[in-house]
Design a protein around this motif. Structure first.
Motif, mmCIF file in Angstrom:
data_model
loop_
_atom_site.group_PDB
_atom_site.id
_atom_site.type_symbol
_atom_site.label_atom_id
_atom_site.label_comp_id
_atom_site.label_asym_id
_atom_site.label_seq_id
_atom_site.Cartn_x
_atom_site.Cartn_y
_atom_site.Cartn_z
ATOM 1 N N MET A 187 -0.293 -8.026 4.800
ATOM 2 C CA MET A 187 -0.570 -7.528 6.075
ATOM 3 C C MET A 187 -1.400 -8.667 6.459
ATOM 4 O O MET A 187 -2.046 -9.574 6.279
ATOM 5 C CB MET A 187 -2.297 -6.484 6.064
ATOM 6 C CG MET A 187 -2.600 -7.465 5.061
ATOM 7 S SD MET A 187 -4.677 -7.015 4.821
ATOM 8 C CE MET A 187 -5.056 -7.490 3.206
ATOM 9 N N MET A 201 -7.309 -3.757 12.111
ATOM 10 C CA MET A 201 -7.901 -3.637 10.230
ATOM 11 C C MET A 201 -9.764 -2.814 10.409
ATOM 12 O O MET A 201 -9.036 -1.721 9.520
ATOM 13 C CB MET A 201 -7.942 -4.353 9.159
ATOM 14 C CG MET A 201 -6.065 -5.561 9.620
ATOM 15 S SD MET A 201 -6.055 -5.997 8.099
ATOM 16 C CE MET A 201 -4.409 -5.026 8.593
ATOM 17 N N ASP A 205 -10.471 0.820 13.596
ATOM 18 C CA ASP A 205 -9.771 2.203 13.008
ATOM 19 C C ASP A 205 -10.955 3.245 12.900
ATOM 20 O O ASP A 205 -10.898 4.710 13.284
ATOM 21 C CB ASP A 205 -9.245 2.512 11.845
ATOM 22 C CG ASP A 205 -9.624 1.771 10.147
ATOM 23 O OD1 ASP A 205 -9.016 2.545 9.472
ATOM 24 O OD2 ASP A 205 -10.867 1.374 10.010
ATOM 25 N N ARG A 258 -11.907 -5.829 6.883
ATOM 26 C CA ARG A 258 -10.781 -6.024 5.839
ATOM 27 C C ARG A 258 -10.064 -7.294 6.434
ATOM 28 O O ARG A 258 -9.537 -7.545 7.218
ATOM 29 C CB ARG A 258 -9.478 -4.647 5.747
ATOM 30 C CG ARG A 258 -10.152 -4.040 4.487
ATOM 31 C CD ARG A 258 -9.197 -3.230 3.736
ATOM 32 N NE ARG A 258 -8.241 -3.469 3.469
ATOM 33 C CZ ARG A 258 -8.313 -4.022 2.000
ATOM 34 N NH1 ARG A 258 -9.318 -3.958 1.690
ATOM 35 N NH2 ARG A 258 -7.388 -3.943 1.832
ATOM 36 N N THR A 317 -14.470 -0.516 3.037
ATOM 37 C CA THR A 317 -13.335 -0.891 2.925
ATOM 38 C C THR A 317 -12.686 -1.992 2.948
ATOM 39 O O THR A 317 -11.746 -2.555 1.585
ATOM 40 C CB THR A 317 -11.622 -0.870 4.157
ATOM 41 O OG1 THR A 317 -12.582 -1.894 4.744
ATOM 42 C CG2 THR A 317 -12.288 0.679 5.008
#
Lengths: 437, 437
Positions: free
Chosen positions: A1, A8, A11, A212, A235
């Motif tokens: 990533m 990221m 969402d 993240r 996350t």
């Protein structure tokens, strides 16, 4: 990533997009600042810690004035005396925080330590070296001294930190961070090593724990509810801290005169901390010699007692034993309350702890070596004490120097987390044109 | 929190409650089995590993027959040749898996190792000891050899494992697990040390990654999509593995005749693995002497080349350079494809890697010591290679013995994960009635 891909963490539609954008910008600034600090020598970092300490002391008045405003607002909002006490910063407490920074400067720098290394048969030179994590997110409740500790630990270990310090301490934390950021600049270091997302409130905290690729770890420090929220919503990798449903088991082979002081110290020396005892388990064989006097001393110390029927049998006149329920076995009182249960065996004590413990600290009092060995082997916790108070589960007490929290999870770090726990490692492999056959 | 509270993981209504109940039951059985294994001596565990190896070889026919059925179904379902190859178990591959178990038996047991210890000034005896994590959840794609590796690593490190092995390998994994569970029982160990949640499909995997308090860690092993799903949905701590957008930087001071073999090895020795090179960065000063021959060799090896304009300049006649886009910089091809970019400086190479790298493995080829030092210091990855192929990022190659995966995250474990990375620690504190002043 990609480390810089903001998508990221956007969402999640429950987080306001503007707040997310703001927090991601803060995290990006922190990341850039961390890349400047990472190669800094211990000398540079220690000098900054000393300067921060001096600057805090010099700014005592500004900080305590801001704190007084937080305290007034807190009292008006009806904060509990315990919370008010944690929120309050006296001149002495500011001086103590400054001293803590100076103490950090005296500790070894974990960055650059070689964890393991060797020259492989094929001639490759391999070493695993400690490096900073990068960006550390701290989410905690209104305790201004934690602000100073977190900044100091992050700086010494080469990390940038992003703080979410609890609205009730907002003015105080702002005053402290202003002093620390100004000092960093005067030391030729980026101010963005130290930032806050408090202006965005709770949704800022959520955005932080979802950043993240920009934030390397989030450390929640506070009550069970706060930690559960972070674990559910984050996350970013999380290190859980602090929830301590701590047990003391008094074995059949315990010396009652050793057990009572340990129990009293673990329950009453300081309440409201995660390494304080919350449940007492007593072997039926030890009950007659131990319980009456122990229950009396606890009652005299103002401890409210919740016991099973077999415990009530041993209550001396005038000592009330409230009937214990599963709720009591499950509760971290953080107050002058204790659950008490009589068990038939060490195995039953271990089963009780496996069922109700939080994996923080468990203790056995016994003079039987085999019992001590079985208890330490079978109880699954960050720390297991034999004939010692549970209050020793503490970075300072265990010789780590400072601590940023006490991990109750098994990954990365378990128990008190010091400077080393704020680092990760990097494999560095030196070859001379080596390829794999 | 209570370690046995099933409500912890049923808060998610998207997971069918019956599946959740089934998976939690499996996890509870695993936890009980892990408590039996935790105190087992190395001798007991090694004997079980040897027995498992022999049993697998003895059951080769049953396993390959089940595998043939999976392969037939896979071909019918149109699985790619690469996936079919990973799924296939020949007699030789069964023997190799058995040999891997015997090799594990030869490795040191991390459990019981004392990480640090001392007698404190107050006389408290303190030691931090390695203990098993407890229950390890593995979520991976249809690769039966991973099943055997995971079971072996978990057993040797004192853990129970719960596996989600990918439906395409369902029959094969079932045959393997039957053999391994039977062997455990014959060895006097609980069969539930090794269980699968495959019967519940994807929702079983989700329930597994949410079994907080029962499962201690979930390790996803597979493509980026699988790992992203686990990270988003898990509430159990996760160790990310494997995504490798790996770069090789050929510095101005590189020896072209050293750089080309390293590049060819990193790109073509084995494609479809996470430590294979995906992007080549070339210093403008090295391009004339290095790129034409390198591009030719890559093309002759069947590598499809995606380059920027400055790369295309150096393409020899007959070698096609497809225009590279951001998509190429971001892609882990896992195939005979390579992105190529010419940069003006080491700093530009580092910036490119910071922007697009996945933190797995990065390499520099140079004869300039200062350049090597700056690159290794500034690149933030699990492994940084100097004058060596990126293919060396591997537990076996780096001397860890076996590996359960390669962590690309910074917490707990970074880089190849061996037996030690499947353990946590426990502080054991021995006093003589010690209390805190």
């Amino acid at each position: 990533m990609s480390a810089d891909d903001p998508t990221m963490s956007t969402d999640d539609k429950t987080v306001d997009d503007q707040v997310t954008a703001g927090v991601l910008q803060v995290a990006r600034q922190a990341r850039a600042a961390a890349q400047v600090l990472a190669p800094a020598s211990r000398e540079v970092k220690d000098r900054a810690l000393w300067a921060m300490a001096d600057a805090l002391v010099a700014a005592t008045e500004a900080i305590t004035v801001a704190n007084a405003a937080d305290l007034a607002a807190g009292r008006q909002a009806g904060l509990s005396p315990g919370l008010i006490d944690r929120l309050e910063l006296t001149d002495q407490r500011v001086a103590d925080s400054a001293e803590a920074l100076r103490a950090l400067a005296g500790l070894d720098d974990p960055v650059g330590q070689v964890v393991r290394g060797q020259t492989l048969p094929n001639g490759l030179l391999v070493r695993q070296t400690r490096v900073p994590l990068g960006v550390v997110g701290m989410i905690y409740e209104a305790r201004p001294n934690v602000t100073v500790d977190a900044v100091g630990l992050a700086l010494k270990s080469g990390n940038a930190c992003v703080l979410r310090g609890g609205s009730a301490a907002g003015r105080t934390n702002q005053a402290i961070l202003q002093v620390l950021r100004d000092t960093l600049v005067r030391q030729g270091l980026p101010a963005d090593l130290v930032q806050s997302v408090d202006q965005w409130g709770r949704s800022g905290a959520v955005a932080l724990m979802r950043a993240r690729g920009l934030v390397d770890v989030v450390i929640p420090r506070g009550g069970a509810a706060l930690i559960a929220t972070v674990v559910q919503q984050a996350t970013v990798p999380v290190i859980e801290t602090g929830v301590g449903n701590v047990h003391i088991y008094v074995d059949a082979a315990a010396d009652p005169d050793m057990a009572r002081p340990i129990l009293m110290n673990a329950k009453t020396q300081r309440v409201g901390v995660c390494n304080a005892a919350e449940t007492l388990l007593v072997h039926a064989g030890a009950a007659p010699a131990f319980l009456p006097q122990a229950l009396l001393e606890l009652a005299q110390a103002g401890v409210r007692l919740h016991g099973d029927e077999r415990t009530a049998v041993w209550a001396p006149p005038g000592v009330t034993i409230w009937p214990a329920t599963d709720q009591d076995w499950a509760t971290e009182y953080l107050a002058l309350e204790l659950a008490v249960r009589v068990v038939d065996s060490l195995d039953q004590a271990v089963d009780h702890i496996r069922r109700w413990g939080s994996g923080h600290t468990e203790a056995i009092v016994t003079n039987d070596l085999a019992a001590a060995q079985r208890f330490t082997a079978q109880v699954d916790a960050a720390a297991v004490m034999v004939n010692a108070s549970t209050r020793f589960t503490d970075g300072g007490q265990l010789g780590l120097g400072a601590e940023i929290g006490i991990s109750t999870q098994k990954l990365h770090s378990r128990g008190p987390m010091g400077l080393t726990e704020l680092t990760t490692t990097k494999w560095i492999v030196i070859g001379a044109g080596h390829v794999r056959p």
